[in-house]
Scaffold this motif. Structure first.
Motif, short mmCIF file in Angstrom:
data_model
loop_
_atom_site.label_atom_id
_atom_site.label_comp_id
_atom_site.label_asym_id
_atom_site.label_seq_id
_atom_site.Cartn_x
_atom_site.Cartn_y
_atom_site.Cartn_z
N ILE A 141 0.88 -1.06 0.13
CA ILE A 141 0.00 0.09 0.14
C ILE A 141 1.09 1.11 0.19
CG2 ILE A 141 -1.92 1.41 1.24
CD1 ILE A 141 -2.61 -1.24 2.48
N LYS A 142 0.69 2.09 -0.89
CA LYS A 142 1.46 3.29 -0.99
C LYS A 142 0.70 4.67 -0.58
CE LYS A 142 3.99 1.36 -4.83
NZ LYS A 142 4.41 1.80 -6.40
N TYR A 143 1.46 5.42 0.17
CA TYR A 143 0.81 6.75 0.67
C TYR A 143 1.78 8.01 0.19
CZ TYR A 143 -1.93 3.94 4.02
OH TYR A 143 -2.71 3.12 4.75
N TRP A 144 1.10 8.79 -0.30
CA TRP A 144 1.99 10.07 -0.89
C TRP A 144 1.57 11.32 -0.19
CZ3 TRP A 144 0.29 6.33 -4.42
CH2 TRP A 144 0.80 5.77 -4.90
N SER B 22 5.24 7.00 9.89
CA SER B 22 6.19 7.41 8.61
C SER B 22 6.10 8.98 8.51
CB SER B 22 5.70 6.45 7.46
OG SER B 22 6.66 7.15 6.10
N ASN B 23 7.28 9.48 8.30
CA ASN B 23 7.30 11.14 8.19
C ASN B 23 7.92 11.32 6.94
OD1 ASN B 23 9.85 10.34 9.09
ND2 ASN B 23 9.88 11.75 10.64
N THR B 24 8.11 10.46 6.13
CA THR B 24 8.47 10.62 4.97
C THR B 24 7.92 11.47 3.70
OG1 THR B 24 8.35 8.59 3.71
CG2 THR B 24 10.14 8.59 5.11
N SER C 226 -6.49 -6.90 10.21
CA SER C 226 -6.99 -5.51 9.78
C SER C 226 -6.18 -4.60 10.04
CB SER C 226 -8.36 -5.40 10.82
OG SER C 226 -9.16 -5.96 10.38
N PHE C 227 -5.82 -3.61 9.45
CA PHE C 227 -4.87 -2.62 9.06
C PHE C 227 -5.69 -1.31 9.30
CE2 PHE C 227 -1.94 0.43 6.81
CZ PHE C 227 -0.90 -0.08 7.33
N TYR C 228 -5.00 -0.30 10.19
CA TYR C 228 -5.64 0.98 10.41
C TYR C 228 -4.78 2.04 10.28
CZ TYR C 228 -9.69 -1.69 12.11
OH TYR C 228 -10.65 -2.70 12.15
N ALA C 229 -4.80 2.92 9.24
CA ALA C 229 -3.86 4.20 9.34
C ALA C 229 -4.69 5.48 9.17
CB ALA C 229 -3.20 3.67 8.13
N ILE C 230 -3.95 6.33 9.64
CA ILE C 230 -4.49 7.71 9.78
C ILE C 230 -3.24 8.58 9.54
CG2 ILE C 230 -6.45 7.09 11.36
CD1 ILE C 230 -4.93 8.41 13.54
N ILE D 110 5.66 3.15 1.59
CA ILE D 110 5.22 2.05 0.97
C ILE D 110 5.15 1.12 2.12
CG2 ILE D 110 5.71 0.00 -0.38
CD1 ILE D 110 7.02 2.00 -2.35
N TYR D 111 3.95 0.39 2.66
CA TYR D 111 3.81 -0.41 3.54
C TYR D 111 3.40 -1.98 2.82
CZ TYR D 111 2.88 3.00 7.45
OH TYR D 111 3.08 3.65 8.19
N ARG D 112 4.36 -2.89 3.48
CA ARG D 112 4.03 -4.27 2.70
C ARG D 112 3.27 -4.95 3.94
NH1 ARG D 112 6.15 -7.98 -0.81
NH2 ARG D 112 6.39 -9.93 -0.05
#
Length: 77
Positions: free
Chosen positions: A22-25, A49-51, A63-67, A55-57
């Protein structure tokens, strides 16, 4: 405008497999537990992640929770 319903519907219709990424930009992303996710609570993240580009593998089936670190982003969905 709160878009959480849109994102939650999207997430409930998509299933990921171990090994997927999963990618975050352009954001600072924190992995949190379900309770923290529902409350937009970023005070105790499991992972941060503060970059601004992450990319999370997915290595385990759960279940995966991200904010976002930005409380205003989470509050808007």
């Amino acid at each position: 405008m709160n878009n959480s319903k849109i994102y939650n519907e999207w997430a409930s219709e998509n299933r990921f497999q171990v090994g997927d990424t999963i990618k975050y930009w352009k954001d600072y992303v924190m992995q949190v537990g379900e309770v923290e996710y529902k409350k937009c609570n970023s005070s105790r993240p499991n992972c941060f992640s503060n970059t601004g580009s992450t990319i999370y593998r997915l290595e385990h089936p759960w279940s995966f929770y991200a904010i976002s670190r930005d409380v205003g982003h989470c509050g808007k969905g």
